[in-house]
Design a protein around this motif. Structure first.
Motif, PDB file in Angstrom:
ATOM      1  N   SER A  93    -139.047  50.763  17.755  1.00 16.79           N
ATOM      2  CA  SER A  93    -138.480  49.558  18.325  1.00 16.79           C
ATOM      3  C   SER A  93    -137.427  49.927  19.355  1.00 16.79           C
ATOM      4  O   SER A  93    -136.805  50.974  19.270  1.00 16.79           O
ATOM      5  N   LEU A  94    -137.231  49.027  20.295  1.00 14.69           N
ATOM      6  CA  LEU A  94    -136.169  49.224  21.273  1.00 14.69           C
ATOM      7  C   LEU A  94    -134.855  48.621  20.777  1.00 14.69           C
ATOM      8  O   LEU A  94    -133.840  48.752  21.426  1.00 14.69           O
ATOM      9  N   LEU A  95    -134.888  47.975  19.633  1.00 14.65           N
ATOM     10  CA  LEU A  95    -133.675  47.376  19.079  1.00 14.65           C
ATOM     11  C   LEU A  95    -132.724  48.450  18.561  1.00 14.65           C
ATOM     12  O   LEU A  95    -133.146  49.454  18.012  1.00 14.65           O
ATOM     13  N   GLU A  96    -131.438  48.184  18.713  1.00 13.42           N
ATOM     14  CA  GLU A  96    -130.416  49.041  18.132  1.00 13.42           C
ATOM     15  C   GLU A  96    -130.332  48.733  16.639  1.00 13.42           C
ATOM     16  O   GLU A  96    -130.772  47.679  16.178  1.00 13.42           O
ATOM     17  N   GLU A  97    -129.730  49.622  15.862  1.00 14.48           N
ATOM     18  CA  GLU A  97    -129.659  49.450  14.409  1.00 14.48           C
ATOM     19  C   GLU A  97    -129.001  48.131  14.013  1.00 14.48           C
ATOM     20  O   GLU A  97    -129.456  47.459  13.086  1.00 14.48           O
ATOM     21  N   ASP A  98    -127.933  47.724  14.715  1.00 13.99           N
ATOM     22  CA  ASP A  98    -127.268  46.454  14.396  1.00 13.99           C
ATOM     23  C   ASP A  98    -128.217  45.275  14.577  1.00 13.99           C
ATOM     24  O   ASP A  98    -128.198  44.321  13.800  1.00 13.99           O
ATOM     25  N   ASP A  99    -129.059  45.338  15.617  1.00 12.32           N
ATOM     26  CA  ASP A  99    -130.025  44.267  15.863  1.00 12.32           C
ATOM     27  C   ASP A  99    -131.106  44.244  14.783  1.00 12.32           C
ATOM     28  O   ASP A  99    -131.549  43.176  14.370  1.00 12.32           O
ATOM     29  N   VAL A 100    -131.534  45.425  14.343  1.00 12.16           N
ATOM     30  CA  VAL A 100    -132.523  45.509  13.262  1.00 12.16           C
ATOM     31  C   VAL A 100    -131.923  44.908  12.000  1.00 12.16           C
ATOM     32  O   VAL A 100    -132.581  44.134  11.291  1.00 12.16           O
ATOM     33  N   GLU A 101    -130.669  45.234  11.710  1.00 12.39           N
ATOM     34  CA  GLU A 101    -130.004  44.675  10.533  1.00 12.39           C
ATOM     35  C   GLU A 101    -129.912  43.160  10.625  1.00 12.39           C
ATOM     36  O   GLU A 101    -130.061  42.457   9.629  1.00 12.39           O
ATOM     37  N   GLU A 102    -129.704  42.644  11.827  1.00 12.49           N
ATOM     38  CA  GLU A 102    -129.650  41.193  12.023  1.00 12.49           C
ATOM     39  C   GLU A 102    -130.996  40.547  11.693  1.00 12.49           C
ATOM     40  O   GLU A 102    -131.054  39.505  11.036  1.00 12.49           O
ATOM     41  N   VAL A 103    -132.089  41.182  12.123  1.00 17.81           N
ATOM     42  CA  VAL A 103    -133.434  40.697  11.795  1.00 17.81           C
ATOM     43  C   VAL A 103    -133.622  40.715  10.275  1.00 17.81           C
ATOM     44  O   VAL A 103    -134.123  39.748   9.687  1.00 17.81           O
ATOM     45  N   ILE A 104    -133.216  41.787   9.630  1.00 17.56           N
ATOM     46  CA  ILE A 104    -133.344  41.913   8.173  1.00 17.56           C
ATOM     47  C   ILE A 104    -132.545  40.816   7.472  1.00 17.56           C
ATOM     48  O   ILE A 104    -133.042  40.175   6.538  1.00 17.56           O
ATOM     49  N   MET A 105    -131.326  40.583   7.914  1.00 11.03           N
ATOM     50  CA  MET A 105    -130.492  39.541   7.307  1.00 11.03           C
ATOM     51  C   MET A 105    -131.186  38.180   7.417  1.00 11.03           C
ATOM     52  O   MET A 105    -131.191  37.409   6.452  1.00 11.03           O
ATOM     53  N   GLU A 106    -131.784  37.916   8.562  1.00 13.91           N
ATOM     54  CA  GLU A 106    -132.463  36.636   8.778  1.00 13.91           C
ATOM     55  C   GLU A 106    -133.722  36.519   7.921  1.00 13.91           C
ATOM     56  O   GLU A 106    -133.917  35.522   7.222  1.00 13.91           O
ATOM     57  N   VAL A 107    -134.576  37.522   7.953  1.00 14.55           N
ATOM     58  CA  VAL A 107    -135.844  37.478   7.226  1.00 14.55           C
ATOM     59  C   VAL A 107    -135.617  37.382   5.717  1.00 14.55           C
ATOM     60  O   VAL A 107    -136.294  36.629   5.025  1.00 14.55           O
ATOM     61  N   PHE A 108    -134.652  38.133   5.203  1.00 11.38           N
ATOM     62  CA  PHE A 108    -134.416  38.177   3.767  1.00 11.38           C
ATOM     63  C   PHE A 108    -133.407  37.134   3.292  1.00 11.38           C
ATOM     64  O   PHE A 108    -133.172  36.992   2.100  1.00 11.38           O
ATOM     65  N   GLY A 109    -132.798  36.422   4.231  1.00 16.04           N
ATOM     66  CA  GLY A 109    -131.856  35.367   3.866  1.00 16.04           C
ATOM     67  C   GLY A 109    -130.532  35.869   3.320  1.00 16.04           C
ATOM     68  O   GLY A 109    -129.860  35.173   2.565  1.00 16.04           O
ATOM     69  N   PHE A 110    -130.142  37.077   3.709  1.00 18.26           N
ATOM     70  CA  PHE A 110    -128.852  37.614   3.287  1.00 18.26           C
ATOM     71  C   PHE A 110    -127.746  36.959   4.101  1.00 18.26           C
ATOM     72  O   PHE A 110    -127.915  36.698   5.285  1.00 18.26           O
ATOM     73  N   THR A 111    -126.603  36.758   3.475  1.00 17.23           N
ATOM     74  CA  THR A 111    -125.440  36.281   4.208  1.00 17.23           C
ATOM     75  C   THR A 111    -124.515  37.465   4.458  1.00 17.23           C
ATOM     76  O   THR A 111    -124.558  38.458   3.728  1.00 17.23           O
ATOM     77  N   ALA A 112    -123.677  37.331   5.457  1.00 16.88           N
ATOM     78  CA  ALA A 112    -122.729  38.403   5.769  1.00 16.88           C
ATOM     79  C   ALA A 112    -121.803  38.649   4.577  1.00 16.88           C
ATOM     80  O   ALA A 112    -121.449  39.792   4.286  1.00 16.88           O
ATOM     81  N   ALA A 113    -121.441  37.591   3.866  1.00 17.22           N
ATOM     82  CA  ALA A 113    -120.553  37.738   2.707  1.00 17.22           C
ATOM     83  C   ALA A 113    -121.220  38.563   1.613  1.00 17.22           C
ATOM     84  O   ALA A 113    -120.569  39.404   0.985  1.00 17.22           O
ATOM     85  N   GLU A 114    -122.512  38.338   1.370  1.00 16.25           N
ATOM     86  CA  GLU A 114    -123.228  39.100   0.338  1.00 16.25           C
ATOM     87  C   GLU A 114    -123.253  40.587   0.665  1.00 16.25           C
ATOM     88  O   GLU A 114    -123.082  41.433  -0.207  1.00 16.25           O
ATOM     89  N   ILE A 115    -123.489  40.889   1.916  1.00 20.05           N
ATOM     90  CA  ILE A 115    -123.657  42.276   2.326  1.00 20.05           C
ATOM     91  C   ILE A 115    -122.329  42.991   2.465  1.00 20.05           C
ATOM     92  O   ILE A 115    -122.227  44.187   2.224  1.00 20.05           O
ATOM     93  N   SER A 116    -121.280  42.270   2.821  1.00 19.59           N
ATOM     94  CA  SER A 116    -119.990  42.933   3.004  1.00 19.59           C
ATOM     95  C   SER A 116    -119.187  43.026   1.713  1.00 19.59           C
ATOM     96  O   SER A 116    -118.129  43.629   1.694  1.00 19.59           O
ATOM     97  N   GLN A 117    -119.704  42.442   0.622  1.00 21.92           N
ATOM     98  CA  GLN A 117    -119.040  42.565  -0.668  1.00 21.92           C
ATOM     99  C   GLN A 117    -118.999  44.017  -1.079  1.00 21.92           C
ATOM    100  O   GLN A 117    -119.872  44.797  -0.704  1.00 21.92           O
TER     101      GLN A 117
END
Length: 121
Positions: A93-117
């Motif tokens: 992919s041409l996406l940077e790691e942060d962008d890939v993580e954003e896709v993952i958060m969206e697809v899996f329905g993770f919230t920033a609060a869940e992941i930053s805990q």
């Protein structure tokens, strides 16, 4: 759970991402190193998902991973000529790691609060 707490002390890249993710699912673990990092590794790896991966992770997780992989890889179709080295370097992919993580958060329905805990063990 004692074994899981010991695993938490090991670097996340030393444990197979499929195994790490399956442990997170089985023991209801959260946090970036248990969910996002293994998913990022699986979504961006060059090799396709295998039947063994699917049997370990289950149908729902496998389908979500496949969806995330498709979304991340679709970036290539937008501007293929931008990078003519991808076949040689193995990038998926041409996406940077942060962008890939954003896709993952969206697809899996993770919230920033869940992941930053703090990591749950």
């Amino acid at each position: 759970m004692h074994a899981i707490s010991k695993l938490e002390l090991t670097p996340s890249d030393t444990l197979n991402p499929i195994l790490r993710l399956s442990l997170a699912l089985k023991y209801d673990l959260s946090g970036r190193s248990w969910l996002v990092r293994p998913l990022t590794s699986i979504v961006t790896r060059k090799e396709p998902l295998t039947c063994q991966d699917a049997s370990i992770l289950g149908l729902n997780m496998t389908v979500l991973i496949a969806r995330a992989r498709e979304e991340v890889r679709s970036v290539f179709e937008v501007d293929e000529e931008w990078c003519n080295y991808c076949e040689r370097c193995g990038k998926t992919s041409l996406l940077e790691e942060d962008d890939v993580e954003e896709v993952i958060m969206e697809v899996f329905g993770f919230t920033a609060a869940e992941i930053s805990q703090p990591e749950q063990v």
